[in-house]
Design an enzyme around this catalytic site. Structure first.
Site, PDB file in Angstrom:
ATOM      1  CD  GLU A  80      33.693  84.483  40.220  1.00  0.00           C
ATOM      2  OE1 GLU A  80      34.371  84.177  39.208  1.00  0.00           O
ATOM      3  OE2 GLU A  80      33.518  85.666  40.575  1.00  0.00           O
TER       4      GLU A  80
ATOM      5  CG  ASP B 292      33.970  78.773  37.403  1.00  0.00           C
ATOM      6  OD1 ASP B 292      33.371  79.565  36.646  1.00  0.00           O
ATOM      7  OD2 ASP B 292      34.213  79.036  38.612  1.00  0.00           O
TER       8      ASP B 292
END
Lengths: 56, 339
Positions: free
Chosen positions: B112, B62
């Site tokens: 994250e 991400d």
């Protein structure tokens, strides 16, 4: 294999396969040290200060 | 085209801000198949590639939001995530695919940049001994410390009245509370807790004293302080305000002689590169994973100062250096388990 900490004089155990340029800490005083080679022996000097870096 | 260049370009084109990782998930599976790596997707969307249980290369796919044009300009690859952290992930994937005789797992985690639900999920069954976290460390750096993080939500309420009236509005109370928190976390240096307001909302713009205001504040904790210690020192908010801690992560520090930072340093030295130890201002999945493994450190290509900016870019040379570093470090760590 042993070397001596340049900061506190304490004994530092070096791994058998240590390389010049490796970084480790003195178990006695906690100083960050760099391995170097001089006259076929491994010695220790104070490492460059740990840098501060942004983000993740 | 070099392998790591191709993999990164494919990942950059699959824009995947936190919460919308699905498009990149499919691309990761295709990349794995094309490189001959087994791959599976777990319940939360983490993509696990390769084999091996002891040595893991852990990155995240991400990114922060904000699509950027994907481009190759000379020897530079540009796009959202080039630095944080698709560059490190691409290098990890190519490293794993190139290690024929060394079992290593690559985990591409979700979220994250958000609530770390990807890392929290793999922790439930993690059997790894040695983990390398893929984050930018300027290609020659090894991150051995990250600060902790406490995120808070501040909500203030007050009676609505005409803006010409005396009295404190919800926004006035919010400002007062924020200033008190900033006194407790002045952030003057790495070793001082810091507080950053990441969202502030309140009022309508009309001639009414706002009756509701909210702020989100991101506090970072230095080594030597725990998240619970910082939380206990937060000032009591003014009347009408409520402070809620929405997440708390402790700082982490590993000694340079620990197996993972040592393996990374030796991998760089074998390429004629002087390794540099780093303490990161931020917080990463390393903070969460550290208590569960024997050794851990973070390493990756790319200039960390470009992370989260519109100037994210990474050189192919740095990516190739990272591939070799991950390969060499993984080989060394995999031998440790046998001794």
């Amino acid at each position: 294999m042993k070397a001596f900490c340049p900061v506190c004089g304490g004994e530092v155990e070096l791994p058998e396969d240590v390389m010049p340029g490796e970084l480790l800490e003195c178990q006695s005083c906690g100083a960050t040290l760099e391995v170097y080679e001089q006259e076929s022996a491994f010695k220790l000097r104070e490492a460059e200060e740990i840098g501060e870096d942004w983000g993740e | 085209m070099r392998k790591v260049e191709e993999v990164l370009l494919r990942l950059l084109k699959a824009y995947s801000p936190t919460g919308r990782e699905k498009q990149a998930e499919g691309e990761l599976l295709k990349i794995s198949r094309d490189l001959g790596l087994e791959a599976e997707v777990d319940e939360v969307g983490n993509v696990l590639m390769g084999r091996g249980e002891e040595v893991w290369l852990v990155g995240h796919y991400d990114t922060v939001p904000g699509k950027l044009p994907v481009a190759k300009e000379g020897e530079l690859l540009k796009g959202r995530g080039a630095v944080d952290a698709k560059g490190p992930l691409a290098a990890m994937i190519v490293a794993a695919a190139s290690l024929k005789d060394t079992p290593v797992k690559v985990a591409a985690l979700v979220a994250e940049e958000g609530d770390s639900r990807g890392a929290k999920h793999i922790l439930k069954n993690l059997e790894a001994s040695y983990v390398i976290i893929g984050e930018p460390t300027n290609t020659t750096g090894i991150a051995v410390a990250y600060r902790g993080s406490v995120k808070i939500l501040l909500e203030c309420r007050a009676e609505a009245s005409h803006s010409s009236s005396p009295g404190k509005s919800a926004v006035d109370k919010l400002i007062e509370a924020i200033l008190e928190i900033k006194k407790a976390a002045p952030g003057a240096s790495y070793s001082t807790p810091s507080a950053a307001v990441t969202l502030i909302r309140g009022g309508s713009g009309y001639s009414t004293l706002p009756k509701k205001a909210i702020a989100k504040i991101d506090l970072r904790i230095p080594l030597g302080t725990s998240s619970s210690e910082l939380i206990s020192k937060l000032p009591k908010p003014p009347e009408g305000c409520k402070l809620t801690v929405t997440s708390a992560i402790d700082p982490v520090s590993v000694p340079p002689s620990s197996p993972v930072p040592r393996a990374l340093a030796r991998a760089l030295l074998k390429q004629g590169i002087k390794p540099r130890l780093l303490r990161k201002y931020g917080t990463s999945d390393m903070n969460l994973i550290h208590p569960k493994v024997k050794s851990i450190a973070a390493y990756g290509p790319g200039e960390s100062r470009l992370a989260h900016t519109d100037k994210e870019k990474v050189s192919i040379k740095d990516l190739e250096t990272a591939v070799k570093t991950y390969m060499e470090a993984a080989k060394e760590l995999s031998k440790l388990k046998q001794t």
